[in-house]
Design a protein around this motif. Structure first.
Motif: not given
Length: 345
Positions: A42-55
């Motif tokens: 997640l170091t590059t600008p705009g990298a996408i992290y998905v939290d599939a179970t956000l809670g």
């Protein structure tokens, strides 16, 4: 399929996130370890992290804070949790997109948002602290509550409905498969006899029936006698294992090069499915004893954890609900889908 989280925001999310004394009820399991595992992707600008179970966004807020260039797509099918997450994530406004959906709808959610690939994904399986601690959800066997157990209140099928309408053989199958309950037949006989007298509606009566059906040595042999049955009903009502089986291949397929996936499981059924899926993803698909493995048959992923990692003793002491957690993670090292082993034999 899915809908923006804002369409389902609770009127008072802060009240849902705290207990009667005003204390926050959620402690993210293995937060620091997960943040460290996913961070390199997640170091590059705009990298996408998905939290599939956000809670309630405990993991998500930590990951966004540690990775200022990352953006979040947060998915959850629990409207109460999304309402709390929206409040929690306000410091990261502009970097967050929340969607109400089941995590096995990942591919459709990403397509709706125009996202072809993602850089990391976390799935924290099982129940959240919010679901356990809100009595009217009916998940906890230690307190009396309506037999609901729905993670998504749009689901018309409750635990009471399953108990009162499923055929005896189907109930035995549910308890054996999803609860690994060795006394499934005894318990089901007692349930069927009782539901004829009066349909089930609350958890206290179910606990009493389960306890009375078990041998004395089991009732007093350690562990709550209703634990396995409640787990089985919850998994059945929410289709949890089918959803996990749908999520994992889609998540792996959508992962960009060097992207990372982490999964937290809390019982053997979940962990076994994650272990098997990751084992296939991190193994070559060539026949045994082939001197040179062709590139199309090489593993697409590499393991980031050695087996399943467990929380530290200090974390379990601070947060007892973390005790059963098992963490597995993989990283994409080659492009392409995982080869089908059967086709290559």
């Amino acid at each position: 399929m899915s809908e923006p989280a804002s369409a389902q925001v609770s009127a008072d999310p802060a009240a849902l996130a705290t207990d009667r004394l005003g204390s926050v009820v959620h402690t993210p399991v293995m937060r620091d370890r997960i943040t460290a595992l996913l961070g390199p992707a997640l170091t590059t600008p705009g990298a996408i992290y998905v939290d599939a179970t956000l809670g309630m966004a405990g993991h998500a807020s930590a990951i966004l804070a540690a990775n200022p260039d990352a953006r979040l797509i947060g998915i959850d099918h629990d409207a109460d949790a999304l309402a709390i997450a929206e409040e929690t994530l306000k410091p990261f406004a502009g970097r967050v997109r929340l969607v109400r959906a089941r995590f096995d709808e990942l591919a459709a959610v990403l397509d709706d948002l125009g996202v072809a690939q993602i850089d990391s994904l976390l799935a924290d399986l099982g129940l959240s602290s919010l679901q356990i601690d809100q009595r009217d959800r009916g998940f906890a066997y230690a307190t009396d509550a309506p037999l609901d157990m729905r993670m998504d209140t749009r689901n018309p099928r409750t635990a009471a409905h399953v108990l009162n309408t499923a055929a005896p053989g189907e109930l035995v199958r549910i308890l054996r498969r999803f609860g690994e309950e060795p006394h499934a037949e005894r318990i089901v006989r007692a349930i069927v006899a009782e539901r004829v007298r009066e349909p089930f509606s609350d958890s206290a009566r179910l606990v009493e029936v389960i306890s009375s059906a078990l041998p004395a040595a089991v009732r007093h042999g350690g562990g709550h006698p209703a634990k396995r049955t409640f787990q089985a009903l919850r998994i059945e009502v929410n289709g949890e294992l089918d959803a996990l089986a749908g999520l994992l291949p889609d998540a792996l397929d959508r992962l960009a090069m060097n992207g990372r996936i982490a999964v937290l499981a809390y019982h053997s059924l979940e962990d076994r499915l994650v272990k098997q899926t990751f084992a296939q993803a991190t193994s070559d698909s060539a026949p045994a004893r082939l001197p040179v493995v062709p590139e199309p048959l090489l593993a697409r992923f590499a393991a980031l954890t050695r087996g399943a990692e467990k929380p530290t003793a200090d974390e379990v002491a601070e947060n007892p609900r973390a005790a059963s957690a098992r963490l597995r993670a993989v990283q994409r090292i080659r492009p392409g889908k995982i080869p089908n082993r059967e086709e290559n034999r």
